[in-house]
Write a protein that holds these residues in place. Sequence first.
Motif, PDB file in Angstrom:
ATOM      1  N   ILE A  39       0.845  -1.198   0.000  1.00  0.00           N
ATOM      2  CA  ILE A  39       0.000   0.000   0.000  1.00  0.00           C
ATOM      3  C   ILE A  39       0.878   1.244   0.000  1.00  0.00           C
ATOM      4  O   ILE A  39       1.905   1.284   0.683  1.00  0.00           O
ATOM      5  N   THR A  40       0.475   2.257  -0.768  1.00  0.00           N
ATOM      6  CA  THR A  40       1.181   3.536  -0.735  1.00  0.00           C
ATOM      7  C   THR A  40       0.170   4.677  -0.776  1.00  0.00           C
ATOM      8  O   THR A  40      -0.811   4.619  -1.515  1.00  0.00           O
ATOM      9  N   VAL A  41       0.388   5.683   0.059  1.00  0.00           N
ATOM     10  CA  VAL A  41      -0.483   6.854   0.087  1.00  0.00           C
ATOM     11  C   VAL A  41       0.018   7.849  -0.952  1.00  0.00           C
ATOM     12  O   VAL A  41       1.173   8.269  -0.918  1.00  0.00           O
ATOM     13  N   VAL A  42      -0.858   8.224  -1.893  1.00  0.00           N
ATOM     14  CA  VAL A  42      -0.443   9.095  -2.998  1.00  0.00           C
ATOM     15  C   VAL A  42      -1.019  10.501  -2.896  1.00  0.00           C
ATOM     16  O   VAL A  42      -0.597  11.389  -3.639  1.00  0.00           O
ATOM     17  N   ALA A  43      -1.997  10.712  -1.992  1.00  0.00           N
ATOM     18  CA  ALA A  43      -2.584  12.045  -1.877  1.00  0.00           C
ATOM     19  C   ALA A  43      -3.293  12.188  -0.539  1.00  0.00           C
ATOM     20  O   ALA A  43      -3.763  11.209   0.038  1.00  0.00           O
ATOM     21  N   GLU A  44      -3.358  13.446  -0.050  1.00  0.00           N
ATOM     22  CA  GLU A  44      -4.079  13.767   1.175  1.00  0.00           C
ATOM     23  C   GLU A  44      -4.933  15.006   0.932  1.00  0.00           C
ATOM     24  O   GLU A  44      -4.531  15.908   0.187  1.00  0.00           O
ATOM     25  N   ALA A  45      -6.092  15.028   1.568  1.00  0.00           N
ATOM     26  CA  ALA A  45      -6.977  16.186   1.457  1.00  0.00           C
ATOM     27  C   ALA A  45      -7.538  16.520   2.829  1.00  0.00           C
ATOM     28  O   ALA A  45      -7.794  15.636   3.640  1.00  0.00           O
ATOM     29  N   ALA A  46      -7.738  17.827   3.079  1.00  0.00           N
ATOM     30  CA  ALA A  46      -8.231  18.279   4.371  1.00  0.00           C
ATOM     31  C   ALA A  46      -9.706  18.652   4.337  1.00  0.00           C
ATOM     32  O   ALA A  46     -10.281  19.003   5.370  1.00  0.00           O
ATOM     33  N   ASP A  47     -10.332  18.604   3.149  1.00  0.00           N
ATOM     34  CA  ASP A  47     -11.766  18.880   3.058  1.00  0.00           C
ATOM     35  C   ASP A  47     -12.340  18.109   1.879  1.00  0.00           C
ATOM     36  O   ASP A  47     -11.610  17.565   1.040  1.00  0.00           O
ATOM     37  N   GLY A  48     -13.669  18.080   1.794  1.00  0.00           N
ATOM     38  CA  GLY A  48     -14.319  17.273   0.782  1.00  0.00           C
ATOM     39  C   GLY A  48     -14.097  17.750  -0.637  1.00  0.00           C
ATOM     40  O   GLY A  48     -13.914  16.940  -1.550  1.00  0.00           O
ATOM     41  N   GLU A  49     -14.110  19.060  -0.843  1.00  0.00           N
ATOM     42  CA  GLU A  49     -13.885  19.579  -2.195  1.00  0.00           C
ATOM     43  C   GLU A  49     -12.500  19.196  -2.705  1.00  0.00           C
ATOM     44  O   GLU A  49     -12.331  18.786  -3.855  1.00  0.00           O
ATOM     45  N   GLU A  50     -11.496  19.364  -1.840  1.00  0.00           N
ATOM     46  CA  GLU A  50     -10.136  18.998  -2.218  1.00  0.00           C
ATOM     47  C   GLU A  50     -10.037  17.502  -2.486  1.00  0.00           C
ATOM     48  O   GLU A  50      -9.353  17.071  -3.419  1.00  0.00           O
ATOM     49  N   ALA A  51     -10.746  16.699  -1.690  1.00  0.00           N
ATOM     50  CA  ALA A  51     -10.716  15.246  -1.873  1.00  0.00           C
ATOM     51  C   ALA A  51     -11.251  14.848  -3.243  1.00  0.00           C
ATOM     52  O   ALA A  51     -10.650  14.027  -3.950  1.00  0.00           O
TER      53      ALA A  51
END
Length: 234
Positions: A39-51
């Motif tokens: 498994i690798t994490v490729v992105a992070e978001a702090a709110d729903g729109e960004e997600a």
Amino acid sequence: MTSPAPATPSGAPIRVLIADDQDMVRTGFRFFLDAQPDITVVAEAADGEEAVALARRVRPDVCLLDIRMPKLDGLEATRMLAGPDVSDPMRVVVVTTFDLDEYVYGALRGGACGFLLKDSGPTLLAEAVRAAAAGDSLVSPSVTVRLLKHVTAAPGTGAPVRTAPPTESLTDRELDVVRLVALGRTNAEIAAELYVSLSTVKTHLSSVQLKLDARNRVEIAAWAWQNGYAQPTA
């Protein structure tokens, strides 16, 4: 319908997006998931729109979405990424602190293939990611049993499941598998209990999904509960 194909080629790491408004939660999830060899994490978001924007741009194999986020909550983000009107839906696992039926219903109606409580622990988190990437689903066991009992006790209350009659009769062995799915067993546990291989369980589940026109194992389990197949055998 057929089971979804695995999200990643054989041997490729599962690419994950994490969306949560708490930095410490994202850091903890990333730390644990990145430590997994597959498994690798490729992105992070702090709110729903960004997600939603990041998910559409990066196209991760699995999106982990919190429910209570600013700008756009996780339920709406799930609908935008995995809902029935999405032409190329993504695999979404909702991970939340709040064990509320309305959230479970909203997540599953919106197309989520998993629903996990944050206190379920890191091992179950990794299992949920792997299950989603493989086209399976994982719902916290306590949530599954309560949800499906509620579906059975109060039909027509907005439960996020379809329970149409099967297009073809299920075999006795398929009914055995369905019963265990309804009781919250994992594929591995079903294989051990029925003394069959894991691949055999998956074959039975694919056949059941086709016959019931079910989108996921939650709908399979709901059908079992509503039709009296969810009781443990003597």
